[in-house]
Scaffold this active site. Structure first.
Site, short mmCIF file in Angstrom:
data_model
loop_
_atom_site.label_atom_id
_atom_site.label_comp_id
_atom_site.label_asym_id
_atom_site.label_seq_id
_atom_site.Cartn_x
_atom_site.Cartn_y
_atom_site.Cartn_z
N ARG A 43 0.85 -1.19 0.00
CA ARG A 43 0.00 0.00 0.00
C ARG A 43 0.89 1.24 0.00
NH1 ARG A 43 -1.95 -3.61 3.97
NH2 ARG A 43 -4.07 -4.37 3.56
N LYS A 67 -2.16 -2.69 7.85
CA LYS A 67 -3.35 -2.40 8.62
C LYS A 67 -3.37 -3.22 9.91
CE LYS A 67 -6.40 -0.93 4.87
NZ LYS A 67 -7.67 -1.19 4.15
N HIS A 143 -3.05 2.78 -5.75
CA HIS A 143 -3.68 1.49 -5.46
C HIS A 143 -3.79 0.61 -6.70
CE1 HIS A 143 -5.30 -0.41 -1.91
NE2 HIS A 143 -6.25 -0.96 -2.63
N ARG A 146 -1.12 -1.97 -6.77
CA ARG A 146 -1.40 -3.09 -5.86
C ARG A 146 -2.36 -4.09 -6.52
NH1 ARG A 146 -1.32 -4.51 -0.44
NH2 ARG A 146 -3.29 -5.08 0.55
N HIS A 169 -3.54 -9.37 3.37
CA HIS A 169 -4.98 -9.42 3.64
C HIS A 169 -5.27 -10.40 4.77
CE1 HIS A 169 -6.09 -7.92 -0.65
NE2 HIS A 169 -5.93 -6.93 0.19
N TYR A 178 -9.36 -8.27 -5.62
CA TYR A 178 -8.20 -7.70 -6.31
C TYR A 178 -7.78 -8.52 -7.53
CZ TYR A 178 -7.14 -4.35 -2.57
OH TYR A 178 -7.19 -3.31 -1.69
#
Length: 198
Positions: A43, A67, A143, A146, A169, A178
């Site tokens: 990211r 994250k 993005h 990615r 993830h 994705y």
């Protein structure tokens, strides 16, 4: 009642567009940024938080904090590692400078590069790609790199579980959004299904 809306296919970069963006880079910093985003799937927020010490050139890997404050290791391609190393040699020759890998200096204050700066950089090179005759979506952003990396890995035969690990993830269902299957993958999947019995 919920109103059904059309689900649009998310855009990705073509291999040709990525190469043109790399070739268009006017400095080692921009090339390192675009190559890092394109080949790692990280990211933009993870990239701008990178410190120089987070990169291990011997192992060709770097540690990012994603994250949920979760750390993960990302493998770098030989080309990306070379571009980042060259950039550091040029821009970080003074060890007393900021530890951030990518930084900007505003009114004498050196800070980490902002996502907005990265966005402007990408828009600039995307425009050059368009001028060279390649179609790109009107809206390009970090993005997309990615999403492109996830799709390319999946279409090259990398299992979805491993693609999910690369992207950081927590749930594989997120990765499915994705990674788009190729036409060939869909055709092979359909060919492997036995015909219905009458």
């Amino acid at each position: 009642h919920k109103v059904k809306t059309a689900k649009l296919v998310k855009d990705t970069y073509t291999d040709e567009a990525l190469e043109l963006m790399r070739d268009s880079c006017s400095c080692a910093r921009d090339l390192a940024i675009i190559d890092l985003l394109a080949s790692s799937g990280m990211r933009v927020g993870e990239m701008i938080m990178l410190n120089r010490e987070d990169i291990n050139f011997n192992e060709r890997e770097c540690v990012v904090v994603g994250k949920g404050n979760k750390e993960r290791s990302i493998q770098l391609t030989e080309q990306t590692a070379a571009h980042v190393k060259y950039y550091i040699q040029i821009y970080h020759s003074n060890s007393s400078e900021t530890a951030y890998l990518f930084s900007t200096t505003i009114k004498g204050n050196t800070e980490k590069m902002s996502p907005e700066n990265v966005q402007r950089l990408i828009k600039k090179y995307a425009q050059q790609v368009r001028c060279a005759g390649f179609d790109l979506p009107e809206s390009v952003h970090p993005h997309m790199f990615r999403r492109t990396r996830a799709t390319n890995l999946y279409q090259d035969g990398v299992p979805l579980e491993l693609v999910s690990t690369v992207l950081g993830h927590a749930k594989i269902d997120t990765t499915k959004i994705y990674a788009k299957p190729s036409v060939e993958q869909l055709r092979n999947a359909l060919d492997s299904v036995p015909p219905p019995v009458n």
